[in-house]
Scaffold this motif. Structure first.
Motif, PDB file in Angstrom:
ATOM      1  N   PRO A 119      33.761  41.258   6.009  1.00  0.00           N
ATOM      2  CA  PRO A 119      33.568  41.781   7.451  1.00  0.00           C
ATOM      3  C   PRO A 119      32.664  40.723   7.991  1.00  0.00           C
ATOM      4  O   PRO A 119      31.784  40.052   7.173  1.00  0.00           O
ATOM      5  N   TYR A 120      32.878  40.631   9.301  1.00  0.00           N
ATOM      6  CA  TYR A 120      31.829  39.874   9.992  1.00  0.00           C
ATOM      7  C   TYR A 120      31.633  40.312  11.542  1.00  0.00           C
ATOM      8  O   TYR A 120      32.459  41.076  11.842  1.00  0.00           O
ATOM      9  N   LEU A 121      30.759  39.821  12.058  1.00  0.00           N
ATOM     10  CA  LEU A 121      30.050  40.014  13.144  1.00  0.00           C
ATOM     11  C   LEU A 121      30.263  38.759  14.279  1.00  0.00           C
ATOM     12  O   LEU A 121      30.112  37.585  13.650  1.00  0.00           O
ATOM     13  N   ILE A 122      30.534  38.710  15.365  1.00  0.00           N
ATOM     14  CA  ILE A 122      30.586  37.653  16.295  1.00  0.00           C
ATOM     15  C   ILE A 122      29.974  37.903  17.727  1.00  0.00           C
ATOM     16  O   ILE A 122      29.964  39.191  18.078  1.00  0.00           O
ATOM     17  N   ALA A 123      29.218  37.138  18.207  1.00  0.00           N
ATOM     18  CA  ALA A 123      28.550  37.352  19.522  1.00  0.00           C
ATOM     19  C   ALA A 123      28.081  35.983  20.005  1.00  0.00           C
ATOM     20  O   ALA A 123      27.918  34.896  19.288  1.00  0.00           O
ATOM     21  N   GLY A 124      28.194  35.948  21.336  1.00  0.00           N
ATOM     22  CA  GLY A 124      27.766  34.849  22.270  1.00  0.00           C
ATOM     23  C   GLY A 124      27.978  34.898  23.689  1.00  0.00           C
ATOM     24  O   GLY A 124      28.808  35.815  24.037  1.00  0.00           O
ATOM     25  N   PRO A 125      27.836  33.912  24.283  1.00  0.00           N
ATOM     26  CA  PRO A 125      28.194  33.644  25.886  1.00  0.00           C
ATOM     27  C   PRO A 125      29.650  33.210  25.863  1.00  0.00           C
ATOM     28  O   PRO A 125      30.173  32.359  24.895  1.00  0.00           O
ATOM     29  N   ALA A 126      30.209  33.431  27.008  1.00  0.00           N
ATOM     30  CA  ALA A 126      31.375  32.531  27.368  1.00  0.00           C
ATOM     31  C   ALA A 126      31.616  32.239  28.940  1.00  0.00           C
ATOM     32  O   ALA A 126      30.977  32.992  29.506  1.00  0.00           O
ATOM     33  N   VAL A 127      32.384  31.217  29.106  1.00  0.00           N
ATOM     34  CA  VAL A 127      32.481  30.937  30.426  1.00  0.00           C
ATOM     35  C   VAL A 127      34.058  30.865  30.596  1.00  0.00           C
ATOM     36  O   VAL A 127      34.944  30.476  29.964  1.00  0.00           O
ATOM     37  N   SER A 128      34.604  31.513  31.768  1.00  0.00           N
ATOM     38  CA  SER A 128      36.195  31.355  31.991  1.00  0.00           C
ATOM     39  C   SER A 128      36.341  30.907  33.482  1.00  0.00           C
ATOM     40  O   SER A 128      35.595  31.076  34.252  1.00  0.00           O
ATOM     41  N   TYR A 129      37.432  30.127  33.528  1.00  0.00           N
ATOM     42  CA  TYR A 129      37.726  29.651  35.016  1.00  0.00           C
ATOM     43  C   TYR A 129      39.439  30.456  35.116  1.00  0.00           C
ATOM     44  O   TYR A 129      40.154  30.141  34.129  1.00  0.00           O
ATOM     45  N   THR A 130      39.637  30.951  36.147  1.00  0.00           N
ATOM     46  CA  THR A 130      40.844  31.458  36.459  1.00  0.00           C
ATOM     47  C   THR A 130      41.819  30.451  37.077  1.00  0.00           C
ATOM     48  O   THR A 130      41.631  30.019  38.038  1.00  0.00           O
ATOM     49  N   LEU A 131      43.024  30.302  36.344  1.00  0.00           N
ATOM     50  CA  LEU A 131      43.739  29.380  36.861  1.00  0.00           C
ATOM     51  C   LEU A 131      44.888  29.914  37.844  1.00  0.00           C
ATOM     52  O   LEU A 131      45.172  28.956  38.999  1.00  0.00           O
ATOM     53  N   ASP A 132      45.420  31.063  37.683  1.00  0.00           N
ATOM     54  CA  ASP A 132      46.125  31.626  38.635  1.00  0.00           C
ATOM     55  C   ASP A 132      46.247  33.192  38.755  1.00  0.00           C
ATOM     56  O   ASP A 132      45.708  33.671  37.507  1.00  0.00           O
ATOM     57  N   GLY A 133      46.798  33.834  39.660  1.00  0.00           N
ATOM     58  CA  GLY A 133      46.619  35.176  39.774  1.00  0.00           C
ATOM     59  C   GLY A 133      47.736  35.549  40.610  1.00  0.00           C
ATOM     60  O   GLY A 133      48.256  34.848  41.621  1.00  0.00           O
ATOM     61  N   ARG A 134      48.059  37.093  40.540  1.00  0.00           N
ATOM     62  CA  ARG A 134      49.127  37.426  41.417  1.00  0.00           C
ATOM     63  C   ARG A 134      48.798  39.066  41.250  1.00  0.00           C
ATOM     64  O   ARG A 134      48.330  39.571  40.480  1.00  0.00           O
ATOM     65  N   VAL A 135      49.453  39.624  42.374  1.00  0.00           N
ATOM     66  CA  VAL A 135      49.656  41.163  42.968  1.00  0.00           C
ATOM     67  C   VAL A 135      50.907  41.240  42.765  1.00  0.00           C
ATOM     68  O   VAL A 135      51.724  40.920  43.627  1.00  0.00           O
ATOM     69  N   ARG A 136      51.349  42.328  41.967  1.00  0.00           N
ATOM     70  CA  ARG A 136      52.689  42.825  41.708  1.00  0.00           C
ATOM     71  C   ARG A 136      52.933  44.194  42.158  1.00  0.00           C
ATOM     72  O   ARG A 136      51.975  45.193  41.587  1.00  0.00           O
ATOM     73  N   THR A 137      53.726  44.527  43.079  1.00  0.00           N
ATOM     74  CA  THR A 137      53.875  45.986  43.522  1.00  0.00           C
ATOM     75  C   THR A 137      55.268  46.356  43.323  1.00  0.00           C
ATOM     76  O   THR A 137      56.111  45.514  43.505  1.00  0.00           O
ATOM     77  N   ARG A 138      55.326  47.559  43.026  1.00  0.00           N
ATOM     78  CA  ARG A 138      56.650  48.262  43.020  1.00  0.00           C
ATOM     79  C   ARG A 138      56.585  49.583  43.444  1.00  0.00           C
ATOM     80  O   ARG A 138      55.521  50.306  42.944  1.00  0.00           O
ATOM     81  N   ALA A 139      57.676  50.175  44.043  1.00  0.00           N
ATOM     82  CA  ALA A 139      57.744  51.667  44.616  1.00  0.00           C
ATOM     83  C   ALA A 139      58.776  52.213  43.866  1.00  0.00           C
ATOM     84  O   ALA A 139      59.567  51.833  43.252  1.00  0.00           O
ATOM     85  N   THR A 140      58.407  53.713  43.596  1.00  0.00           N
ATOM     86  CA  THR A 140      59.521  54.544  43.120  1.00  0.00           C
ATOM     87  C   THR A 140      59.846  55.747  43.853  1.00  0.00           C
ATOM     88  O   THR A 140      59.049  56.282  44.431  1.00  0.00           O
ATOM     89  N   ALA A 141      61.060  56.252  43.741  1.00  0.00           N
ATOM     90  CA  ALA A 141      61.528  57.340  44.459  1.00  0.00           C
ATOM     91  C   ALA A 141      63.168  57.389  43.816  1.00  0.00           C
ATOM     92  O   ALA A 141      63.923  57.071  44.175  1.00  0.00           O
ATOM     93  N   LEU A 142      62.986  58.210  42.713  1.00  0.00           N
ATOM     94  CA  LEU A 142      64.373  58.187  41.892  1.00  0.00           C
ATOM     95  C   LEU A 142      64.736  57.024  41.268  1.00  0.00           C
ATOM     96  O   LEU A 142      64.945  56.871  40.008  1.00  0.00           O
ATOM     97  N   ILE A 143      64.558  55.798  41.879  1.00  0.00           N
ATOM     98  CA  ILE A 143      64.508  54.492  41.296  1.00  0.00           C
ATOM     99  C   ILE A 143      63.410  53.597  41.628  1.00  0.00           C
ATOM    100  O   ILE A 143      62.772  53.812  42.669  1.00  0.00           O
ATOM    101  N   SER A 144      63.337  52.602  40.904  1.00  0.00           N
ATOM    102  CA  SER A 144      62.327  51.628  41.178  1.00  0.00           C
ATOM    103  C   SER A 144      62.637  50.581  42.025  1.00  0.00           C
ATOM    104  O   SER A 144      63.644  49.830  41.727  1.00  0.00           O
ATOM    105  N   THR A 145      61.789  49.866  42.713  1.00  0.00           N
ATOM    106  CA  THR A 145      62.416  48.821  43.617  1.00  0.00           C
ATOM    107  C   THR A 145      61.960  47.620  42.738  1.00  0.00           C
ATOM    108  O   THR A 145      61.253  47.648  41.870  1.00  0.00           O
ATOM    109  N   ARG A 146      62.548  46.572  43.348  1.00  0.00           N
ATOM    110  CA  ARG A 146      62.426  45.319  42.531  1.00  0.00           C
ATOM    111  C   ARG A 146      60.749  44.926  42.755  1.00  0.00           C
ATOM    112  O   ARG A 146      60.290  45.250  44.029  1.00  0.00           O
TER     113      ARG A 146
END
Length: 175
Positions: A79-106
């Protein structure tokens, strides 16, 4: 808000510092995000029509944790423990929406425009537990970690929006 599970992959080095302590720099691909689900049931005279929407934010980031690893015991299972700092850079992102009413939209995808009000950089702390087992010339491991972001991700001039990255991860690998 609900968690949005996503893939993660990492490469790391383990540099011994002493008998039980090592330095473990990593470079990782991490998908971060969240999901918002809302819905109601409309009663149409004995027939219920579910209406709803799902909005998911997904960001792909390159993350560099600089971890200390402390082995708790010796033997074939460690067994082991890990700890420390991190830096991250966001490469890309998106918001995906979908509606439903009996069926789901694309799904409708909208690319996220970083810069201005959205921050690509994140500085965070990482902490976790792992279990390594001898497997041939190396070790098989399973690890759980928590990442706590300190950088505010949304900068709106008038409103204080306290959006920070937080995440839980589980990894299985071979070293």
């Amino acid at each position: 808000f609900h968690p949005s599970p996503g893939p993660t992959g990492a490469l790391f080095l383990e540099i011994p510092v002493s008998e039980r302590v090592s330095f473990r720099p990593e470079i990782a691909y991490v998908q971060k995000g969240f999901v918002v689900r809302e819905g109601i049931d409309l009663n149409l005279g004995g027939f219920t029509l579910p209406l709803g929407a799902r909005i998911a934010y997904q960001a792909q980031a390159l993350e560099v944790p600089l971890l200390a690893k402390v082995n708790l015991t010796d033997g074939p299972v460690q067994p082991y423990l890990i700890a420390g700092p991190a830096v991250s850079y966001t490469l890309d992102g998106r918001v995906r929406t979908r509606a439903t009413a009996l069926i789901s939209t694309r799904p409708i995808d909208v690319d996220v425009d970083y810069g201005g009000n959205l921050n690509r950089w994140d500085f965070s702390a990482v902490g976790g537990l792992g279990l390594a087992m001898d497997a041939g010339p190396g070790k098989l491991f399973i690890e759980g970690r928590y990442t706590h972001g300190f950088t505010r991700q949304v900068q709106v001039p008038v409103v204080n929006v306290n959006v920070r990255n937080r995440g839980v991860g589980v990894s299985v690998g071979y070293s």
